[in-house]
Design an enzyme around this catalytic site. Structure first.
Site, PDB file in Angstrom:
ATOM      1  N   HIS A  54       0.833  -1.213   0.000  1.00  0.00           N
ATOM      2  CA  HIS A  54       0.000   0.000   0.000  1.00  0.00           C
ATOM      3  C   HIS A  54       0.868   1.264   0.000  1.00  0.00           C
ATOM      4  O   HIS A  54       1.244   1.783   1.045  1.00  0.00           O
ATOM      5  CB  HIS A  54      -0.902  -0.027   1.241  1.00  0.00           C
ATOM      6  CG  HIS A  54      -2.003   0.992   1.204  1.00  0.00           C
ATOM      7  ND1 HIS A  54      -3.202   0.816   1.846  1.00  0.00           N
ATOM      8  CD2 HIS A  54      -2.095   2.201   0.610  1.00  0.00           C
ATOM      9  CE1 HIS A  54      -3.975   1.863   1.652  1.00  0.00           C
ATOM     10  NE2 HIS A  54      -3.323   2.730   0.910  1.00  0.00           N
ATOM     11  N   HIS A  56       1.497   5.199  -2.202  1.00  0.00           N
ATOM     12  CA  HIS A  56       1.023   6.186  -3.185  1.00  0.00           C
ATOM     13  C   HIS A  56       2.249   6.952  -3.664  1.00  0.00           C
ATOM     14  O   HIS A  56       2.712   7.868  -2.994  1.00  0.00           O
ATOM     15  CB  HIS A  56       0.041   7.162  -2.531  1.00  0.00           C
ATOM     16  CG  HIS A  56      -1.194   6.531  -1.973  1.00  0.00           C
ATOM     17  ND1 HIS A  56      -2.392   6.515  -2.661  1.00  0.00           N
ATOM     18  CD2 HIS A  56      -1.437   5.894  -0.799  1.00  0.00           C
ATOM     19  CE1 HIS A  56      -3.317   5.902  -1.923  1.00  0.00           C
ATOM     20  NE2 HIS A  56      -2.768   5.510  -0.788  1.00  0.00           N
ATOM     21  N   PHE A  57       2.786   6.559  -4.822  1.00  0.00           N
ATOM     22  CA  PHE A  57       4.002   7.203  -5.326  1.00  0.00           C
ATOM     23  C   PHE A  57       3.704   8.354  -6.289  1.00  0.00           C
ATOM     24  O   PHE A  57       4.612   8.916  -6.895  1.00  0.00           O
ATOM     25  CB  PHE A  57       4.948   6.174  -5.949  1.00  0.00           C
ATOM     26  CG  PHE A  57       5.722   5.357  -4.919  1.00  0.00           C
ATOM     27  CD1 PHE A  57       5.734   5.717  -3.578  1.00  0.00           C
ATOM     28  CD2 PHE A  57       6.440   4.225  -5.304  1.00  0.00           C
ATOM     29  CE1 PHE A  57       6.450   4.981  -2.627  1.00  0.00           C
ATOM     30  CE2 PHE A  57       7.161   3.481  -4.368  1.00  0.00           C
ATOM     31  CZ  PHE A  57       7.164   3.855  -3.033  1.00  0.00           C
ATOM     32  N   ASN A  88      -4.891   6.020  -7.321  1.00  0.00           N
ATOM     33  CA  ASN A  88      -5.435   7.392  -7.349  1.00  0.00           C
ATOM     34  C   ASN A  88      -4.384   8.410  -7.764  1.00  0.00           C
ATOM     35  O   ASN A  88      -4.055   9.344  -7.052  1.00  0.00           O
ATOM     36  CB  ASN A  88      -6.082   7.765  -6.011  1.00  0.00           C
ATOM     37  CG  ASN A  88      -5.139   7.643  -4.832  1.00  0.00           C
ATOM     38  OD1 ASN A  88      -4.219   6.837  -4.839  1.00  0.00           O
ATOM     39  ND2 ASN A  88      -5.362   8.448  -3.814  1.00  0.00           N
ATOM     40  N   HIS A 171     -10.805   0.069   0.948  1.00  0.00           N
ATOM     41  CA  HIS A 171     -10.709   1.138   1.956  1.00  0.00           C
ATOM     42  C   HIS A 171     -12.084   1.198   2.614  1.00  0.00           C
ATOM     43  O   HIS A 171     -13.059   1.587   1.978  1.00  0.00           O
ATOM     44  CB  HIS A 171     -10.366   2.464   1.275  1.00  0.00           C
ATOM     45  CG  HIS A 171     -10.348   3.639   2.207  1.00  0.00           C
ATOM     46  ND1 HIS A 171      -9.268   4.476   2.322  1.00  0.00           N
ATOM     47  CD2 HIS A 171     -11.271   4.115   3.092  1.00  0.00           C
ATOM     48  CE1 HIS A 171      -9.534   5.417   3.229  1.00  0.00           C
ATOM     49  NE2 HIS A 171     -10.761   5.221   3.700  1.00  0.00           N
ATOM     50  N   HIS A 218      -5.511  -0.757   5.808  1.00  0.00           N
ATOM     51  CA  HIS A 218      -5.356   0.064   7.024  1.00  0.00           C
ATOM     52  C   HIS A 218      -6.462  -0.058   8.076  1.00  0.00           C
ATOM     53  O   HIS A 218      -7.146   0.922   8.360  1.00  0.00           O
ATOM     54  CB  HIS A 218      -5.130   1.540   6.657  1.00  0.00           C
ATOM     55  CG  HIS A 218      -6.003   2.075   5.536  1.00  0.00           C
ATOM     56  ND1 HIS A 218      -7.361   1.892   5.479  1.00  0.00           N
ATOM     57  CD2 HIS A 218      -5.660   2.784   4.432  1.00  0.00           C
ATOM     58  CE1 HIS A 218      -7.813   2.482   4.394  1.00  0.00           C
ATOM     59  NE2 HIS A 218      -6.821   3.011   3.740  1.00  0.00           N
ATOM     60  N   ASP A 283       0.816   2.621   3.774  1.00  0.00           N
ATOM     61  CA  ASP A 283      -0.061   3.667   3.237  1.00  0.00           C
ATOM     62  C   ASP A 283       0.732   4.967   3.067  1.00  0.00           C
ATOM     63  O   ASP A 283       0.270   6.046   3.416  1.00  0.00           O
ATOM     64  CB  ASP A 283      -1.317   3.883   4.107  1.00  0.00           C
ATOM     65  CG  ASP A 283      -2.369   4.707   3.370  1.00  0.00           C
ATOM     66  OD1 ASP A 283      -2.161   5.047   2.191  1.00  0.00           O
ATOM     67  OD2 ASP A 283      -3.409   5.028   3.995  1.00  0.00           O
ATOM     68  N   HIS A 287       2.664  14.353   1.014  1.00  0.00           N
ATOM     69  CA  HIS A 287       2.299  15.677   0.504  1.00  0.00           C
ATOM     70  C   HIS A 287       3.461  16.604   0.861  1.00  0.00           C
ATOM     71  O   HIS A 287       4.208  16.328   1.802  1.00  0.00           O
ATOM     72  CB  HIS A 287       1.027  16.190   1.176  1.00  0.00           C
ATOM     73  CG  HIS A 287      -0.157  15.323   0.923  1.00  0.00           C
ATOM     74  ND1 HIS A 287      -0.846  15.319  -0.266  1.00  0.00           N
ATOM     75  CD2 HIS A 287      -0.764  14.398   1.714  1.00  0.00           C
ATOM     76  CE1 HIS A 287      -1.839  14.437  -0.196  1.00  0.00           C
ATOM     77  NE2 HIS A 287      -1.804  13.850   0.986  1.00  0.00           N
TER      78      HIS A 287
END
Ligand SMILES: [Zn+2]
Length: 417
Positions: A54, A56-57, A88, A171, A218, A283, A287
């Site tokens: 899990h 998010h790259f 996403n 999720h 998660h 996860d 940002h």
């Protein structure tokens, strides 16, 4: 044949061994082996490389936060040798074209092996996306991803995946049970997107599961872990295990599902120790500091984490809170099984994805040590034990925190049933 020597973790035992590697695979495990080159790590531990299902790259579309090159470099720093990237991105991976384009794009820069999630918006999208590593369903609002409008539609998507092979990760938050208002603190965020909403979504999905391999992303409470139907796997994140609503990080620690109360956090730990949880996953959702340095209500959700799962949780192994075999199972063995890949254990025939760790070594976690493009970590200054070397299919990719070989990552084969 190349040889890696050290104290190897072999099916729950630690033995001084030489691991012989040919063509990326473990071909021999002996007391002594001749080879070239030979990497000698003395009494350091050799463990299976981590698999983080899990992350998010952020590529394509949000590379100011992260990209596949920087994200996989951070993975290597944290002993993770395989990642599965969430859908996403911009555009979202909801069409075969977006999936193919993303696979081509990130193949050029991956420093570790990787899989790609696809996000079907409805049942008819599932079959065209069958080349994906797995499917992701967002049951509550999430940026840049189709939200599944009802449990009815979620059930139809689950049914459509039957017999394909890839698993479905969900999720789980039931937005019908969210409280009213806009959260201005971690405490309010937890009250609004509350634990009951999470448990309800897990239960609702359970009604529709059928025989499909389902994985709960998660899980934040022991109740959510226990609500899942038999045969369903689940993951927990280090941030839900180590941070709670009393954190002073404010908007920086805003995540979905939210951080929970100290009691719920302690209970989640107990679920891990009682073997109720299958695996860790970070996860990792970075940002920039600018984006996170705003009022709580305006801040985006997510924290970076791919590099800190190992350093943080290995502390608990060292303190003998978390048994080493439990840690290895949750970091490598169980995710390998979920993905159906020939990784996650030190055995002849498996991919030589290995991490070397000196348990006596303790460092302060910093964003720089984690190689985070976003430039921050919620665990800045916390003590951890980083690996001293990371191998991906027998190739030494990092030593002492420095990347020594680049772009060796390949897409993992899609599971065929
Ligand atoms: Zn996520």
């Amino acid at each position: 044949m190349l040889v890696i020597e050290g104290r190897a973790f072999l099916d729950g035992r630690i033995e001084p061994r030489a691991i012989g590697v040919d063509d990326g695979k473990i071909v021999a495990i002996k007391k002594g082996l001749r080879g070239d080159p030979v990497y000698r790590y003395g009494d350091a531990l050799i463990l299976p490389g981590g698999i983080d299902v899990h992350v998010h790259f952020r590529e394509p579309g949000m590379t100011e936060k992260e990209d596949f090159s920087s994200g996989t470099e951070s993975a290597v720093a944290g002993g993770v040798t395989t990642v599965v990237d969430m859908p996403n991105t911009k555009p979202p991976v909801s069409t075969p074209e977006a999936l193919r384009t993303k696979a081509r794009l990130v193949s050029r820069s991956a420093n570790v092996d990787f899989g790609l999630y696809a996000a079907p918006a409805s049942a008819k999208d599932v079959d065209p996306l069958r080349e994906a590593t797995a499917f992701k369903m967002y049951l509550a609002e999430t940026p840049n991803a189709p939200v599944i409008p009802s449990f009815q539609v979620a059930g139809e998507i689950l049914a459509a995946t039957a017999g394909l092979g890839p698993h479905v990760t969900a999720h789980c938050e039931d937005s019908r049970l969210f409280g009213k208002g806009i959260a201005t603190s971690l405490e309010e965020h937890h009250r609004i997107r509350n634990p009951r909403a999470e448990v309800s979504a897990v239960q609702e999905l359970g009604k529709h599961r059928g025989s499909v391999p389902l994985h709960i992303a998660h899980a934040t409470t022991r109740e959510a872990v226990r609500a899942r139907p038999p045969g369903t796997t689940c993951e927990v994140t280090p941030h839900h295990l180590l941070l709670d609503t009393t954190s002073t990080l404010g908007a920086r620690a805003k995540v979905n599902p939210p951080l929970r109360s100290p009691t719920e956090r302690t209970d989640l730990w107990q679920a891990v120790l009682d073997k109720e949880v299958d695996m860790f996953a970070s996860d990792h959702a970075p940002h920039t500091l600018d984006e996170k340095s705003v009022r709580f209500e305006d801040a985006p959700v997510g924290v970076p984490g791919v590099a800190t799962t190992f350093p943080l949780l290995f502390r608990y192994v060292r303190r003998q809170v978390l048994p080493l075999d439990r840690f290895v199972s949750m970091f490598a063995g169980a995710p390998a099984k979920l993905l159906g890949v020939n990784k996650g254990a030190i055995e002849v025939g498996r991919d030589a994805d290995l991490v070397v760790v000196d348990p006596r070594r303790i460092e302060k976690i910093t964003a720089a040590r984690c190689r985070y493009k976003c430039g921050w970590t919620p665990f800045e200054g916390v003590e951890g034990t980083f690996p001293i070397a990371t191998f991906v299919r027998g190739q030494l990719v990092a030593q002492e925190g420095e990347l020594v070989t680049e772009r060796v990552g390949r897409m993992i084969p899609t599971r065929q049933s």
